[in-house]
Design a protein around this motif. Structure first.
Motif, PDB file in Angstrom:
ATOM      1  N   TRP A  77      -0.012 -12.662   1.556  1.00  0.00           N
ATOM      2  CA  TRP A  77      -0.331 -11.549   0.634  1.00  0.00           C
ATOM      3  C   TRP A  77       0.480 -11.633  -0.650  1.00  0.00           C
ATOM      4  CZ3 TRP A  77      -0.385  -6.699   4.396  1.00  0.00           C
ATOM      5  CH2 TRP A  77      -1.489  -6.818   5.258  1.00  0.00           C
ATOM      6  N   THR A  80      -1.576 -14.083  -2.607  1.00  0.00           N
ATOM      7  CA  THR A  80      -2.996 -13.802  -2.881  1.00  0.00           C
ATOM      8  C   THR A  80      -3.210 -12.472  -3.601  1.00  0.00           C
ATOM      9  OG1 THR A  80      -3.228 -12.995  -0.601  1.00  0.00           O
ATOM     10  CG2 THR A  80      -3.904 -15.256  -1.032  1.00  0.00           C
ATOM     11  N   GLN A  84      -5.187 -11.865  -7.172  1.00  0.00           N
ATOM     12  CA  GLN A  84      -6.315 -10.965  -7.369  1.00  0.00           C
ATOM     13  C   GLN A  84      -6.081 -10.065  -8.592  1.00  0.00           C
ATOM     14  OE1 GLN A  84      -7.272  -9.269  -3.441  1.00  0.00           O
ATOM     15  NE2 GLN A  84      -8.597 -11.042  -3.234  1.00  0.00           N
ATOM     16  N   PHE A 131       5.969   3.160   4.348  1.00  0.00           N
ATOM     17  CA  PHE A 131       4.527   3.352   4.175  1.00  0.00           C
ATOM     18  C   PHE A 131       4.245   4.219   2.951  1.00  0.00           C
ATOM     19  CE2 PHE A 131       0.573   5.723   5.240  1.00  0.00           C
ATOM     20  CZ  PHE A 131      -0.294   4.647   5.325  1.00  0.00           C
ATOM     21  N   GLY A 134       4.832   2.256  -0.233  1.00  0.00           N
ATOM     22  CA  GLY A 134       3.737   1.281  -0.380  1.00  0.00           C
ATOM     23  C   GLY A 134       2.449   1.954  -0.843  1.00  0.00           C
ATOM     24  N   MET A 135       2.164   3.120  -0.266  1.00  0.00           N
ATOM     25  CA  MET A 135       0.956   3.868  -0.656  1.00  0.00           C
ATOM     26  C   MET A 135       1.008   4.271  -2.126  1.00  0.00           C
ATOM     27  SD  MET A 135      -1.346   4.244   1.698  1.00  0.00           S
ATOM     28  CE  MET A 135      -2.304   5.708   1.340  1.00  0.00           C
ATOM     29  N   TYR A 202      -6.373  -5.972  10.000  1.00  0.00           N
ATOM     30  CA  TYR A 202      -5.950  -6.811   8.865  1.00  0.00           C
ATOM     31  C   TYR A 202      -6.898  -8.012   8.696  1.00  0.00           C
ATOM     32  CZ  TYR A 202      -1.317  -4.522   8.219  1.00  0.00           C
ATOM     33  OH  TYR A 202      -0.287  -3.650   7.947  1.00  0.00           O
ATOM     34  N   ASN A 209     -11.902  -8.620   1.664  1.00  0.00           N
ATOM     35  CA  ASN A 209     -11.243  -8.601   0.360  1.00  0.00           C
ATOM     36  C   ASN A 209     -11.034  -9.976  -0.252  1.00  0.00           C
ATOM     37  OD1 ASN A 209     -10.650  -5.696  -0.152  1.00  0.00           O
ATOM     38  ND2 ASN A 209      -9.838  -5.929   1.913  1.00  0.00           N
TER      39      ASN A 209
HETATM   40  C1  LIG Z   1      -5.736 -10.875   0.506  1.00  0.00           C
HETATM   41  C2  LIG Z   1      -4.864  -9.836   0.841  1.00  0.00           C
HETATM   42  C3  LIG Z   1      -4.928  -8.573   0.341  1.00  0.00           C
HETATM   43  C4  LIG Z   1      -5.960  -8.150  -0.646  1.00  0.00           C
HETATM   44  C5  LIG Z   1      -3.950  -7.661   0.833  1.00  0.00           C
HETATM   45  C6  LIG Z   1      -3.864  -6.377   0.487  1.00  0.00           C
HETATM   46  C7  LIG Z   1      -2.879  -5.549   1.083  1.00  0.00           C
HETATM   47  C8  LIG Z   1      -2.776  -4.207   0.914  1.00  0.00           C
HETATM   48  C9  LIG Z   1      -3.705  -3.455   0.012  1.00  0.00           C
HETATM   49  C10 LIG Z   1      -1.728  -3.505   1.626  1.00  0.00           C
HETATM   50  C11 LIG Z   1      -1.514  -2.200   1.575  1.00  0.00           C
HETATM   51  C12 LIG Z   1      -0.462  -1.394   2.230  1.00  0.00           C
HETATM   52  C13 LIG Z   1      -0.300  -0.089   1.776  1.00  0.00           C
HETATM   53  C14 LIG Z   1      -1.219   0.519   0.774  1.00  0.00           C
HETATM   54  C15 LIG Z   1       0.780   0.800   2.285  1.00  0.00           C
HETATM   55  C16 LIG Z   1       1.888   0.042   2.972  1.00  0.00           C
HETATM   56  C17 LIG Z   1       1.350  -0.917   3.945  1.00  0.00           C
HETATM   57  C18 LIG Z   1       0.444  -1.983   3.326  1.00  0.00           C
HETATM   58  C19 LIG Z   1       1.335  -3.065   2.752  1.00  0.00           C
HETATM   59  C20 LIG Z   1      -0.378  -2.527   4.473  1.00  0.00           C
END
Ligand SMILES: *C/C=C(C)/C=C/C=C(C)/C=C/C1=C(C)CCCC1(C)C
Length: 228
Positions: A77, A80, A84, A131, A134-135, A202, A209
């Motif tokens: 992540w 990547t 993005q 969390f 991150g949000m 995930y 995504n």
């Molecule tokens: C290719 C991978 C991608 C597009 C990953 C995206 C990851 C996220 C949008 C993670 C989001 C999170 C939050 C919004 C709150 C905290 C926990 C996470 C990191 C899972």
């Protein structure tokens, strides 16, 4: 060995193969795109290519140990997600003069989101505080692309193809990315059920995504070549 009842393990296999196929597809299709869109397809192929490598390793960790491959997940992540963000910026920059500050704001917000997600998952920080931070990073990105500077640029200066691409990318970042915090929440329950729920969610999110994201760009890239 892959146990047929291990649906999480099966999903790791399916997505590994899909990432490789998508990388090949975006690379070959790059020839059909014109000018600026070629770079967008290259970036889409980089995203799925980087993910393919990590999926091979994550799949192994899961199948051997049934534990979450958290470090591989976040290393993936960390590469990547910024790519993005680059993709967003490329789509905007192709149609207008965009301040570099916009790119840096989106990048920093995405890093805050990932760094705190990681600290929560490896228990370096209280799970729910991490969390929340991150949000906040993610919600800031959503704000920026719906109401802030990025949205105004697309609305005022975009071509039809770039506006279509920008709109679709917005929905990916809002609806598509919202699958990830659901995985994190489900992962809060201890034990094998929590780990299985987190990983299946995930994996699904990465499929949407990374691959669907690239397909959106491919549609815009090839439709504008036909207009030209
Ligand atoms: C290719 C991978 C991608 C597009 C990953 C995206 C990851 C996220 C949008 C993670 C989001 C999170 C939050 C919004 C709150 C905290 C926990 C996470 C990191 C899972």
């Amino acid at each position: 060995m892959l146990n047929p009842n291990d649906y999480v393990g099966v999903s790791f296999w399916i997505i590994s193969a899909a990432m490789v196929a998508a990388t090949y597809f975006f690379t070959v299709e790059r020839d059909r795109a014109v000018g600026k869109w070629k770079t967008s397809l290259t970036v889409a192929a980089m995203v799925t290519g980087i993910a393919a490598i990590h999926y091979f390793y994550m799949r192994g960790v899961w199948i051997d140990t049934k534990a979450s491959p958290t470090v591989f997940r976040y290393v993936d992540w960390l590469l990547t997600v910024p790519l993005q963000i680059v993709e967003f910026y490329l789509i905007l920059a192709a149609i207008a003069v965009v301040r570099a500050a916009l790119f840096w704001k989106l990048l920093v917000a995405s890093l805050v989101m990932l760094i705190f997600g990681y600290l929560g998952e490896v228990k370096e920080m209280p799970y729910w505080i991490a969390f929340g931070v991150g949000m906040a990073g993610w919600l800031y990105i959503v704000y920026e692309i719906f109401i802030g500077e990025a949205s105004q640029i697309s609305a005022s200066q975009g071509t039809a193809a770039s506006q279509t691409a920008f709109n679709a990318l917005r929905w990916i970042v809002t609806v598509g990315w919202s699958i990830y915090p659901i995985g994190y929440v489900l992962g809060a329950s201890a034990g094998p059920e929590g780990a299985a729920a987190l990983n299946i969610v995930y994996n699904l999110a990465d499929f949407v995504n990374k691959i669907a994201f690239g397909v959106v760009i491919w549609v815009a890239a090839t439709s504008s070549s036909e207009e030209a």
